[in-house]
Design a protein around this motif. Structure first.
Motif, short mmCIF file in Angstrom:
data_model
loop_
_atom_site.label_atom_id
_atom_site.label_comp_id
_atom_site.label_asym_id
_atom_site.label_seq_id
_atom_site.Cartn_x
_atom_site.Cartn_y
_atom_site.Cartn_z
N GLY A 4 0.80 -1.21 -0.07
CA GLY A 4 0.03 0.03 0.06
C GLY A 4 0.93 1.13 0.06
N LEU A 5 0.44 2.16 -0.46
CA LEU A 5 1.17 3.40 -0.61
C LEU A 5 0.08 4.45 0.42
N VAL A 6 0.72 5.30 1.40
CA VAL A 6 0.18 6.06 2.54
C VAL A 6 0.59 7.45 2.14
N LEU A 7 -0.08 8.38 2.06
CA LEU A 7 0.04 9.73 1.59
C LEU A 7 -0.71 10.72 2.61
N GLN A 8 -0.31 11.76 2.83
CA GLN A 8 -1.19 13.09 3.44
C GLN A 8 -2.09 13.62 2.30
N LEU A 39 -5.85 19.49 9.48
CA LEU A 39 -4.46 19.49 8.72
C LEU A 39 -4.33 19.44 7.40
N TRP A 40 -5.14 18.54 6.80
CA TRP A 40 -5.11 18.25 5.29
C TRP A 40 -6.67 18.39 4.78
N GLN A 41 -6.55 18.07 3.37
CA GLN A 41 -7.81 18.40 2.62
C GLN A 41 -8.69 16.99 2.85
N GLY A 232 8.52 10.37 16.08
CA GLY A 232 7.90 11.30 16.80
C GLY A 232 6.57 10.98 16.64
N MET A 233 5.89 10.65 15.40
CA MET A 233 4.40 10.24 15.39
C MET A 233 4.07 9.14 16.35
N HIS A 270 3.26 20.23 12.48
CA HIS A 270 4.54 19.20 11.62
C HIS A 270 4.33 17.97 11.52
N HIS A 271 3.06 17.73 11.77
CA HIS A 271 2.76 16.09 11.76
C HIS A 271 2.95 15.54 10.60
N GLY A 272 3.75 14.22 10.79
CA GLY A 272 3.88 13.56 9.40
C GLY A 272 4.88 14.08 8.46
N ARG A 273 5.66 14.89 8.68
CA ARG A 273 6.33 15.81 7.72
C ARG A 273 7.98 15.49 8.17
#
Length: 340
Positions: A4-8, A39-41, A232-233, A270-273
């Protein structure tokens, strides 16, 4: 093994869709996104476009939660996508770490998640579900043959037990071999104790992967810095476990809790970056244990070991400076070797 591919869902949404299309061309079977409304769309809007522009990809959130979206709304959204595109969704669900905390609320309880799993799965396949207070509902438009698997993200002992007892799949957001073996066993044992077939619970390990040209110190150092955010996450969830069970507890392995002693705080901006300044406390050892880093042969070796531990899918977090290159390297070198 599935991939699988995971994206924001950062704008532009067209890039998220393009990366998912690229993943399908490279042999990935699943497309996952974060789900945090502030945080995201909006991911479900984007899922409709991903499904329309791919042929086989299964999509879903890693993970949604039962408070920012009520269970009947979540079920209706998934069921609509399945009706349009043919049972190509999976509902990943959890406590809602970023989604809830950014909105000033506490993450969901396990009891609330348990209720949501039952409602979402039942409504998504066209069955009746009890919403509480005597309200039993059913979607009259769901056609025969509809299905909606619900996979649960978990780390702690109670959540692992509930996953084995109730969920269709287990999402483990780290790729440490010792912890994977420990937690997969906990889920499978709980499933067996509940009278379920443990093999019916799908196991998904999700972690960043960064493919380097070689294993030189310079290449590995850059890859680690690109993936350090992940420690960190994960540390947010570990901090909750330490708060609940204590720093030294037989219920939570110290291999998971030891590294967060230097953790100072966390800004979800900065979550997940990559480059997250709040994750400097994460040591190189944890990045290597939790992620997949190095030339292709290192990835292939670790994935083979994960598969031997019962992992059915590896979901690749692709939030770094080599998104296309990583997808392509997996498609041309890693996935064919693992599944040969």
């Amino acid at each position: 093994m599935d991939f699988g591919l995971v994206l924001q869902t950062d704008p532009p949404a067209s890039r998220v869709i393009d990366l998912m299309r690229r993943a399908e061309r490279n042999g990935f079977s699943h497309g996952w996104t974060f789900d945090s409304a502030v945080l995201w769309q909006e991911p479900f809007v984007i899922y409709s476009q991903i499904l329309a522009q791919t042929e086989r990809l299964t999509v879903g959130p890693m993970v949604t939660n039962p408070s920012t979206r009520t269970p009947e709304v979540t079920a209706s959204t998934f069921a609509t996508l399945n009706d349009m595109f043919g049972n190509r969704t999976v509902c990943g669900i959890g406590r809602g770490d970023s989604a809830m905390r950014v909105a000033g609320r506490r993450p969901n309880t396990l009891a609330r998640i348990s209720e949501a799993i039952k409602v979402i799965r039942a409504l998504g396949r066209g069955d009746a579900a009890d919403l509480g207070g005597g309200a039993v509902v059913k979607f009259p438009w769901v056609r025969p043959g509809a299905r909606l698997p619900v996979w649960m993200a978990a780390y702690g002992p109670k959540a692992l037990k509930m996953t084995g007892e109730e969920a269709d799949g287990f999402i483990l957001q780290l790729a440490d071999l010792y912890l994977t073996e420990y937690m997969v066993k906990a889920v499978k044992d709980a499933a067996k104790a509940a009278g379920r077939d443990p093999d019916e619970v799908r196991i998904c390990v999700a972690a960043p992967a960064y493919v380097t040209a070689d294993d030189s110190p310079e290449a590995l150092a850059h890859a680690r810095d690109q993936c350090r955010w992940f420690g960190g996450m994960v540390g947010n969830h570990v901090a909750d476990l330490v708060s609940k069970y204590g720093e030294h507890s037989a219920q939570v392995p110290e291999e998971l809790t030891e590294y967060i002693k230097s953790r100072q705080g966390y800004d979800y901006a900065h979550h997940g970056r990559s480059g997250n300044p709040d994750t400097e406390f994460v040591p190189d050892e944890i990045v290597d244990r939790f992620c997949l880093i190095g030339p292709p042969e290192r990835h292939i070796e670790k994935l083979a070991r994960l598969r031997a531990l019962g992992v059915d899918q590896f979901a690749l977090y692709d939030m770094h400076d080599a998104q296309e290159a990583t997808i392509d390297a997996y498609g041309t070198q890693v996935i064919p070797a693992v599944n040969s």
